[in-house]
Structures are given as C-alpha cells and as structure tokens.
Enzyme design. Structure first.
Site, PDB file in Angstrom:
ATOM      1  N   ARG A 161       0.821  -1.229   0.000  1.00  0.00           N
ATOM      2  CA  ARG A 161       0.000   0.000   0.000  1.00  0.00           C
ATOM      3  C   ARG A 161       0.851   1.274   0.000  1.00  0.00           C
ATOM      4  O   ARG A 161       0.461   2.276   0.592  1.00  0.00           O
ATOM      5  CB  ARG A 161      -0.959   0.015   1.200  1.00  0.00           C
ATOM      6  CG  ARG A 161      -1.964  -1.124   1.214  1.00  0.00           C
ATOM      7  CD  ARG A 161      -3.043  -0.907   0.179  1.00  0.00           C
ATOM      8  NE  ARG A 161      -4.020  -1.971   0.231  1.00  0.00           N
ATOM      9  CZ  ARG A 161      -5.193  -1.879   0.838  1.00  0.00           C
ATOM     10  NH1 ARG A 161      -5.507  -0.777   1.462  1.00  0.00           N
ATOM     11  NH2 ARG A 161      -6.027  -2.891   0.810  1.00  0.00           N
TER      12      ARG A 161
ATOM     13  N   ARG B   9      -3.398   6.246   0.914  1.00  0.00           N
ATOM     14  CA  ARG B   9      -4.001   7.436   1.526  1.00  0.00           C
ATOM     15  C   ARG B   9      -3.095   8.215   2.463  1.00  0.00           C
ATOM     16  O   ARG B   9      -3.427   9.336   2.828  1.00  0.00           O
ATOM     17  CB  ARG B   9      -5.261   7.020   2.309  1.00  0.00           C
ATOM     18  CG  ARG B   9      -6.406   6.649   1.413  1.00  0.00           C
ATOM     19  CD  ARG B   9      -7.525   5.994   2.182  1.00  0.00           C
ATOM     20  NE  ARG B   9      -7.164   4.649   2.590  1.00  0.00           N
ATOM     21  CZ  ARG B   9      -7.977   3.802   3.203  1.00  0.00           C
ATOM     22  NH1 ARG B   9      -9.192   4.189   3.538  1.00  0.00           N
ATOM     23  NH2 ARG B   9      -7.582   2.584   3.522  1.00  0.00           N
TER      24      ARG B   9
ATOM     25  N   ARG C 155      -7.241  12.178  -5.490  1.00  0.00           N
ATOM     26  CA  ARG C 155      -8.517  11.467  -5.345  1.00  0.00           C
ATOM     27  C   ARG C 155      -9.661  12.458  -5.160  1.00  0.00           C
ATOM     28  O   ARG C 155     -10.736  12.298  -5.741  1.00  0.00           O
ATOM     29  CB  ARG C 155      -8.464  10.499  -4.162  1.00  0.00           C
ATOM     30  CG  ARG C 155      -9.625   9.528  -4.175  1.00  0.00           C
ATOM     31  CD  ARG C 155      -9.719   8.724  -2.924  1.00  0.00           C
ATOM     32  NE  ARG C 155      -9.937   9.558  -1.765  1.00  0.00           N
ATOM     33  CZ  ARG C 155     -10.209   9.090  -0.555  1.00  0.00           C
ATOM     34  NH1 ARG C 155     -10.271   7.796  -0.352  1.00  0.00           N
ATOM     35  NH2 ARG C 155     -10.393   9.916   0.445  1.00  0.00           N
TER      36      ARG C 155
ATOM     37  N   ASP D 187      -6.759  -2.652  -7.394  1.00  0.00           N
ATOM     38  CA  ASP D 187      -7.256  -3.314  -6.187  1.00  0.00           C
ATOM     39  C   ASP D 187      -7.565  -4.765  -6.498  1.00  0.00           C
ATOM     40  O   ASP D 187      -7.905  -5.093  -7.641  1.00  0.00           O
ATOM     41  CB  ASP D 187      -8.521  -2.618  -5.663  1.00  0.00           C
ATOM     42  CG  ASP D 187      -8.765  -2.984  -4.209  1.00  0.00           C
ATOM     43  OD1 ASP D 187      -8.236  -2.298  -3.328  1.00  0.00           O
ATOM     44  OD2 ASP D 187      -9.461  -3.991  -3.964  1.00  0.00           O
TER      45      ASP D 187
ATOM     46  N   TYR E  35     -14.522 -11.804   0.140  1.00  0.00           N
ATOM     47  CA  TYR E  35     -15.172 -10.513  -0.150  1.00  0.00           C
ATOM     48  C   TYR E  35     -16.447 -10.716  -0.973  1.00  0.00           C
ATOM     49  O   TYR E  35     -17.441 -10.017  -0.791  1.00  0.00           O
ATOM     50  CB  TYR E  35     -14.203  -9.584  -0.887  1.00  0.00           C
ATOM     51  CG  TYR E  35     -13.216  -8.914   0.053  1.00  0.00           C
ATOM     52  CD1 TYR E  35     -13.544  -7.734   0.712  1.00  0.00           C
ATOM     53  CD2 TYR E  35     -11.966  -9.471   0.298  1.00  0.00           C
ATOM     54  CE1 TYR E  35     -12.649  -7.113   1.582  1.00  0.00           C
ATOM     55  CE2 TYR E  35     -11.064  -8.862   1.165  1.00  0.00           C
ATOM     56  CZ  TYR E  35     -11.416  -7.689   1.807  1.00  0.00           C
ATOM     57  OH  TYR E  35     -10.532  -7.087   2.669  1.00  0.00           O
TER      58      TYR E  35
END
Ligand code: 1CP
Length: 379
Positions: free
Chosen positions: A46, A50, A59, A96, A173
């Site tokens: 990652r 963020r 974003r 992703d 998921y």
C-alpha cells in the site's frame, strides 16, 4: 502512446544481456531469487495510498478511488507518487484485488470510511452457478493498460509488481459483500456447503490466474498473490480451501517473459503456522506478517524461498529515529547474511502514517544494510 511491447520486445536469444541492462535497479528481483544485492531492497504494501497528501488531493480532484484505478494514466501517476518521494526498490500497479469480482458482475463500490461493498454478494446457489471467468483484456482492460502505462513510465527504474487476491480471499469478499469481522457467511458455506465453496474457488482461481497472467503479458515483472483473509481459517480448512487454489494460480503463472524469469510472492496474513506448505507451492518468495519471526521463518523454509517482510506497520507511528531502530531489529532478526530478504511491512501502510516516517524507514534500511559486514553487530 507507444505500447509496452514496442519498447521492451527483444528477440529471445539476445534477451538476457539486454534485459539485465534494462533495469537500472534490479535489487528487488535479485533478492527475490536469493541472489547477492548491494543492500536490502525495500518497498511497502500500500505504498501508493491514503497516507500521501498528493494521493488524497488527486482522489479529491477526480472524485473517487475507482476513477483513479480505472484510468490507466491516473493509475500510473499514483503508482509513481511514492517513488518520487522515496528511493523505493519496486513499484506496484495501482489497482485493487476487488477489480476481479467487479468484472465478474458483483457491482463494486468503495464507500468512504467503510471500505469496499458489493451490490450482489454471493448468497444463493443460482448466482454461484452462474459465475464466469471474465476476459482480462475486455472487462479488465483498464488494469492491463494501467500495467503497460506504468511499466513504460518507470523506464526501467525499478521492477513493477502485478497482483491478485488469492482465490480464497477474493471469495471471502464476494460472499461477505465487503469487509467482515466474523466471516459469518463464508464460514457457514465452508461447513454447510463445501461443494458450493469449492465451485466458487474453482471459477475464481481461473479468473485470478488469467488476470495475473494478463498483467504479466502487459509488463508486470513480479506476480504477487495476497491471501489477506487466509489466516482466519483452521489448518484443515486452510489446506482445503485456500492453499490448493493459490497453488493452482502459482502453477499456471507465466514463468518467463522475453527471457526474464517472473518471480511470484505469496503473502498470507496470519499464515505463520503454514509457512512450509506455502513455500512448497512453487512461489519464489513468501510475504510475512509482523507476528512471524523472520529468522525462525528462514530456518523453517530452509532456503527454498526468499522472504519479504515484516515490520509492524504501526511501528511507523513512532518517531523517525525509533522507526530506524525497529527497522534494524527486523533486519537483524533475519540473521547474519541478508541474502534473500526483501524489506517490507507486515501488512499495508496505515493511512495515518506520516510520510516523513516512511522516508526514515527507507533510509535506515538502505543505510544499515549497505554497511560493510565487519562493522555490524550481528550481520
Ligand atoms: O482512497 C481510498 O479510499 C481507497 C483506499 C484503497 C487503496 C489505495 C483501497 C480500498 N485499495 C487501495 C489500493 C490497493 N489495494 C493496492 C495498490 C496500492 C499499493 O499497494 O500501493 C493493493 C495492492 C491493494 C490490495 C488489496 N485491496 C488487498 C490485499 C492486500 C491487503 O492489504 O491485505 C485487500 C484485502 C484489498 C481490499 C480493499 N481495498 C480497499 C479497502 C479499504 C479494502 C479492504 C481491506 C482494507 O481495509 O485494507
């Protein structure tokens, strides 16, 4: 824009020399293959997320995470953000793992502060029987294009990692419909209807494999499989529902492209109990979470694979000089000779990590491992 193949294609018999020259920093690939390197290479799971203000600003400007990863130019721009700040030794395509179930028609959205949600989670047998393997160059064209665009933009600076979720993690998921604390629907299916679970895994394994191979064909130089949910299984269930399907993906991967070997890495969060069997899948490297001792893991896998890890991501909340101390502990825990080690976190970098702490980490790993052996305590 020129396509990746135009720039990187060589006749196979003249490839090895030229391909070596192609990467200006191949320390990551060398470490994955347990070859000597001038220092221990580092990248972070990652790394493009963020915690970077430039990521948050972009974003905000484009409106959503999905707009970023569905646009190859934007995806490329984001993948390069961390490399512009830190001398990292690998890049990872900005995408992703959940793009695959989205391409299978499950309707993915990312909800602010809640995470991913599927509009059509797999809850009935009919939907499960209708699952199909999406064409990676059609429904996931944006991913293949993001890979080739990013590879081109890297211009050989560092290798590019392509990735997929493991079949089991993707199935989690797809069945739960998003992040789950108790895996209630998955566990119900595993124990009540293992046949249905196996059917899902069967289709998802083919989808994951074709998606990862499409990334390799588009220029990914390393293939990574994230089994982020594997650790919630019992040993028996891991052996039945996760490992064989990950093994199938590894077995089907393109192993060599234009004379270059393509190494694969399996990261199983919570998989410390099963390292030997994961190392037996044929992968080049194991990603370790922070609960596992690197030196012990090294002894257990017996030189079969290289190791990648495993600083506690939350150690990055500490002050930069403390971060450097913790990094050295991780490197020392691997043992006297650091061949076959890729430094990483034990999971993804938290969005609350100050970027200066990441800078301190990268600097510390490079500095410490570059020192001549004789000046070191345990190396
Ligand atoms: O801006 C945003 O709000 C989106 C946050 C975000 C980002 C930046 C998500 C949502 N995914 C990603 C990118 C991503 N995801 C990458 C590429 C970037 C990089 O590594 O630098 C990769 C490799 C992933 C992989 C991924 N997605 C995994 C496997 C690895 C892991 O962390 O265990 C998983 C489980 C996901 C699902 C996912 N995607 C996003 C969220 C919030 C979640 C749920 C799990 C979680 O919260 O971590």
């Amino acid at each position: 824009m020129k396509k990746d193949g135009d720039i990187f294609r060589f006749a196979s018999n003249e490839f090895s020399e030229k391909s070596a020259a192609r990467l200006s920093n191949d320390s990551f690939l060398r470490a994955l293959f347990k070859e000597e390197t001038a220092y221990t290479p580092i990248w972070l799971m990652r790394q493009a997320g963020r915690y970077l203000p430039e990521y948050r600003a972009l974003r905000e400007r484009v409106g959503s995470f999905a707009r970023l990863y569905k646009d190859p130019e934007l995806s490329c721009e984001v993948a390069l953000f961390p490399l512009a700040r830190f001398p990292l030794d690998a890049a990872i395509v900005f995408s992703d793992i959940l793009t695959i179930p989205d391409a299978m028609g499950l309707g993915l959205s990312f909800i602010e502060n809640e995470g991913p949600k599927f509009e059509y989670p797999l809850r009935d047998e009919r939907a499960i029987r209708e699952l199909f393997v999406p064409d990676p160059f059609d429904r996931l064209r944006y991913l293949a294009d993001a890979v080739s665009t990013t590879r081109h933009a890297l211009a050989g600076r560092v290798p590019l990692i392509g990735f997929t979720g493991s079949p089991y993690t993707l199935a989690c998921y797809m069945i739960e419909g998003g992040i789950s604390k108790d895996y209630r629907f998955v566990k119900t299916m595993i124990y009540d209807r293992p046949d249905l679970m196996h059917h899902i895994l069967d289709v998802v394994a083919d989808a994951a494999l074709s998606c990862l191979n499409a990334q390799i064909e588009s220029g990914a130089q390393v293939a990574m499989i994230f089994d982020s949910c594997g650790g919630v299984l019992s040993t028996a269930a891991f052996r039945e529902f996760s490992l064989p399907y990950t093994r199938r993906v590894v077995a089907g991967l393109i192993k060599e492209k234009e004379g270059e070997r393509i190494p694969s890495i399996i990261f199983t969060k919570g998989g410390g109990a099963w390292l030997e069997s994961i190392a037996d899948t044929g992968c080049a490297s194991l990603g370790l979470d922070w609960m596992t001792d690197l030196g012990e893991a090294r002894r257990r896998v017996g030189g079969k694979v290289s190791l990648q890890g495993n600083l506690d991501p939350q150690a990055l909340f500490a002050a930069p000089d403390r971060v450097a101390v913790e990094a050295v502990k991780v490197i020392d825990s691997y043992g006297p000779d650091a061949t076959g080690l890729v430094f990483n976190l034990g999971h993804g970098v938290s969005q609350f990590t100050p970027p200066e702490h990441v800078a301190a980490l990268v600097e510390a790993v490079h500095r410490y491992t570059r020192k001549p052996k004789s000046t070191k305590k345990t190396r």
